[in-house]
Design an enzyme around this catalytic site. Structure first.
Site, PDB file in Angstrom:
ATOM      1  N   ARG A 170      -9.033   8.287  -0.930  1.00  0.00           N
ATOM      2  CA  ARG A 170      -9.984   8.725   0.079  1.00  0.00           C
ATOM      3  C   ARG A 170     -10.817   9.888  -0.421  1.00  0.00           C
ATOM      4  NH1 ARG A 170      -9.891   7.867   5.547  1.00  0.00           N
ATOM      5  NH2 ARG A 170      -8.527   6.180   6.298  1.00  0.00           N
TER       6      ARG A 170
ATOM      7  N   ASN B 209       0.850  -1.187   0.000  1.00  0.00           N
ATOM      8  CA  ASN B 209       0.000   0.000   0.000  1.00  0.00           C
ATOM      9  C   ASN B 209       0.890   1.243   0.000  1.00  0.00           C
ATOM     10  OD1 ASN B 209      -1.490   2.301   1.018  1.00  0.00           O
ATOM     11  ND2 ASN B 209      -3.136   0.873   1.564  1.00  0.00           N
TER      12      ASN B 209
ATOM     13  N   ARG C 220       4.501  18.862   1.171  1.00  0.00           N
ATOM     14  CA  ARG C 220       5.014  20.095   0.569  1.00  0.00           C
ATOM     15  C   ARG C 220       4.240  20.474  -0.690  1.00  0.00           C
ATOM     16  NH1 ARG C 220      10.350  21.457   2.132  1.00  0.00           N
ATOM     17  NH2 ARG C 220      10.313  21.481   4.432  1.00  0.00           N
TER      18      ARG C 220
ATOM     19  N   GLY D  83       1.257  -1.324   4.294  1.00  0.00           N
ATOM     20  CA  GLY D  83       1.721  -0.065   3.724  1.00  0.00           C
ATOM     21  C   GLY D  83       2.444   0.847   4.689  1.00  0.00           C
ATOM     22  N   HIS D  84       1.701   1.326   5.709  1.00  0.00           N
ATOM     23  CA  HIS D  84       2.266   2.385   6.551  1.00  0.00           C
ATOM     24  C   HIS D  84       3.618   1.982   7.133  1.00  0.00           C
ATOM     25  CE1 HIS D  84       2.727   4.792  10.274  1.00  0.00           C
ATOM     26  NE2 HIS D  84       2.272   5.764   9.496  1.00  0.00           N
TER      27      HIS D  84
ATOM     28  N   ASP E 247      -0.061   4.481  -0.024  1.00  0.00           N
ATOM     29  CA  ASP E 247      -0.722   5.716   0.433  1.00  0.00           C
ATOM     30  C   ASP E 247       0.252   6.726   1.029  1.00  0.00           C
ATOM     31  OD1 ASP E 247      -3.762   4.199   1.838  1.00  0.00           O
ATOM     32  OD2 ASP E 247      -3.114   4.525  -0.227  1.00  0.00           O
ATOM     33  N   HIS E 248       1.122   6.251   1.906  1.00  0.00           N
ATOM     34  CA  HIS E 248       1.873   7.216   2.714  1.00  0.00           C
ATOM     35  C   HIS E 248       3.156   7.710   2.059  1.00  0.00           C
ATOM     36  CE1 HIS E 248      -1.197   7.082   5.632  1.00  0.00           C
ATOM     37  NE2 HIS E 248      -1.181   5.778   5.580  1.00  0.00           N
TER      38      HIS E 248
ATOM     39  N   HIS F 131      -3.812  -4.125   7.741  1.00  0.00           N
ATOM     40  CA  HIS F 131      -3.862  -2.927   8.592  1.00  0.00           C
ATOM     41  C   HIS F 131      -2.967  -3.092   9.815  1.00  0.00           C
ATOM     42  CE1 HIS F 131      -5.333   1.109   9.471  1.00  0.00           C
ATOM     43  NE2 HIS F 131      -5.087   0.756  10.715  1.00  0.00           N
ATOM     44  N   GLY F 132      -1.960  -2.263   9.869  1.00  0.00           N
ATOM     45  CA  GLY F 132      -1.091  -2.229  11.047  1.00  0.00           C
ATOM     46  C   GLY F 132      -0.053  -3.332  11.132  1.00  0.00           C
TER      47      GLY F 132
ATOM     48  N   GLU G  27     -11.237  -8.981   3.104  1.00  0.00           N
ATOM     49  CA  GLU G  27      -9.951  -8.623   3.718  1.00  0.00           C
ATOM     50  C   GLU G  27     -10.221  -8.405   5.185  1.00  0.00           C
ATOM     51  OE1 GLU G  27      -7.245  -5.998   1.740  1.00  0.00           O
ATOM     52  OE2 GLU G  27      -6.395  -5.296   3.654  1.00  0.00           O
TER      53      GLU G  27
ATOM     54  N   ARG H 121      -6.492  12.975   1.132  1.00  0.00           N
ATOM     55  CA  ARG H 121      -5.415  13.412   2.027  1.00  0.00           C
ATOM     56  C   ARG H 121      -4.046  12.883   1.564  1.00  0.00           C
ATOM     57  NH1 ARG H 121      -7.217  10.247   7.465  1.00  0.00           N
ATOM     58  NH2 ARG H 121      -9.200  11.172   6.848  1.00  0.00           N
ATOM     59  N   HIS H 122      -4.051  11.760   0.808  1.00  0.00           N
ATOM     60  CA  HIS H 122      -2.775  11.251   0.309  1.00  0.00           C
ATOM     61  C   HIS H 122      -2.883  10.912  -1.180  1.00  0.00           C
ATOM     62  CE1 HIS H 122      -4.842   7.584   1.472  1.00  0.00           C
ATOM     63  NE2 HIS H 122      -4.508   7.680   2.753  1.00  0.00           N
TER      64      HIS H 122
ATOM     65  N   THR I   6      -8.070   4.044   8.992  1.00  0.00           N
ATOM     66  CA  THR I   6      -9.222   3.144   9.061  1.00  0.00           C
ATOM     67  C   THR I   6      -9.376   2.592  10.473  1.00  0.00           C
ATOM     68  OG1 THR I   6      -8.931   2.561   6.757  1.00  0.00           O
ATOM     69  CG2 THR I   6     -10.204   1.022   8.103  1.00  0.00           C
TER      70      THR I   6
ATOM     71  N   GLU J  20      -8.529   0.837  -3.137  1.00  0.00           N
ATOM     72  CA  GLU J  20      -9.381   0.887  -1.941  1.00  0.00           C
ATOM     73  C   GLU J  20     -10.276   2.117  -2.035  1.00  0.00           C
ATOM     74  OE1 GLU J  20      -6.730   0.849   1.404  1.00  0.00           O
ATOM     75  OE2 GLU J  20      -6.872  -1.319   1.568  1.00  0.00           O
TER      76      GLU J  20
ATOM     77  N   HIS K 242      -5.383   3.777  -1.672  1.00  0.00           N
ATOM     78  CA  HIS K 242      -6.679   4.157  -1.093  1.00  0.00           C
ATOM     79  C   HIS K 242      -7.015   5.579  -1.522  1.00  0.00           C
ATOM     80  CE1 HIS K 242      -9.176   4.558   2.891  1.00  0.00           C
ATOM     81  NE2 HIS K 242      -9.914   4.742   1.815  1.00  0.00           N
TER      82      HIS K 242
END
Ligand SMILES: CC(=O)[C@@H](O)[C@H](O)COP(=O)(O)O
Ligand SMILES: NCC(=O)COP(=O)(O)O
Length: 244
Positions: A47, A9, A20, A214-215, A11-12, A192-193, A153, A51-52, A103, A72, A45
């Site tokens: 959203r 993932n 920036r 991902g994160h 996203d981040h 997740h996580g 999932e 936001r990302h 999430t 996602e 994802h």
């Protein structure tokens, strides 16, 4: 030994870029690095609040990367239109609240069957493999099968955020949920996580076919690089699955 895929993932990567408002680091470049490092797919994802990941990121990922794209999205008409336009390999329907930091749980499939059935039918007709992001709850699993989802999932967030007995209890829920989902003919994913220190027990669940992570990988990439982080996660997953 059953197959266990890794969906990265990204996203981040976009979170860092957006800090920036520029174009670096590029999530599409991250996806290319992930492919070379052995990822089996890319998850992104889009959203509601962007936001990302942006609409342009999704368009470029859909057009440029060689790996299967797992989009996602929340169950909204806006996101449905975007998904139908791009027809990604897969769509994972996730719950979304604008004020959430990330999430917070799984979809309420039981309480939203007519609406979610429509999303599953329209996305499946477009050729997308549809997964529902749910808690490892028997009623949610059953409802997912009833409305025709191909995949569930299982949300590993509670497992990732707890320690000791609570984590063991969450792991038992995930093991039982994976077995029930597979018995109902659903393909089972989890995410997740997940991190280096907690991925092994999840990777060892034989019914799980894909982990989306991902994160932690993006965070670890700050220290060791994205390629090395993905290769280490892949190694830990393989080691756990082989030992299961
Ligand atoms: C559904 C899930 O757990 C993640 O894939 C989701 O993308 C988390 O949201 P953020 O990436 O915005 O933290
Ligand atoms: N669906 C889970 C996902 O794609 C990645 O979640 P996380 O590893 O960023 O928490």
């Amino acid at each position: 030994m059953s197959t266990l895929r890794l969906g990265v993932n990204i996203d981040h990567v976009a979170t860092i870029r957006n800090a920036r408002g520029g174009v670096h680091p590029d999530p599409v470049k991250a996806a290319t690095i992930a492919a070379a490092a052995g990822a089996d797919g890319i998850t992104a994802h889009l959203r509601e609040d962007r936001r990302h990941i942006s609409d342009d990121d999704i368009a470029r990922l859909a057009a440029e990367i060689d790996l299967p794209l797992n989009l996602e999205m929340a169950a909204t008409e806006e996101m449905l239109d975007i998904a139908l336009r791009h027809a990604p390999h897969a769509v994972c329907i996730v719950p979304e609240r604008r004020e959430e930091q990330t999430t917070e749980g799984g979809l309420d499939v039981v309480g939203n069957q007519p609406n979610l059935r429509t999303f599953v039918e329209r996305l499946s007709a477009r050729g997308c493999r549809v997964s529902l992001f749910i808690e490892p709850d028997p009623e949610q699993i059953e409802a997912s099968a009833v409305i025709g989802a191909a995949v569930v999932e299982l949300h590993t967030g509670r497992y990732a955020l707890t320690e000791g007995m609570s984590r063991d209890e969450e792991l038992e829920r995930l093991v039982a949920g994976a077995a029930l989902a597979a018995k109902r003919g659903l393909e089972v994913h989890a995410g997740h996580g997940l991190r280096f220190d907690n991925v092994a027990p999840i990777a060892a669940i034989a019914e799980v076919a894909e982990l989306n992570i991902g994160h932690f990988l993006v965070g670890e990439a700050v220290f060791i690089g994205l390629d090395a982080a993905i290769r280490e996660m892949r190694r830990l997953m393989n080691e756990a699955r082989a030992g299961a």
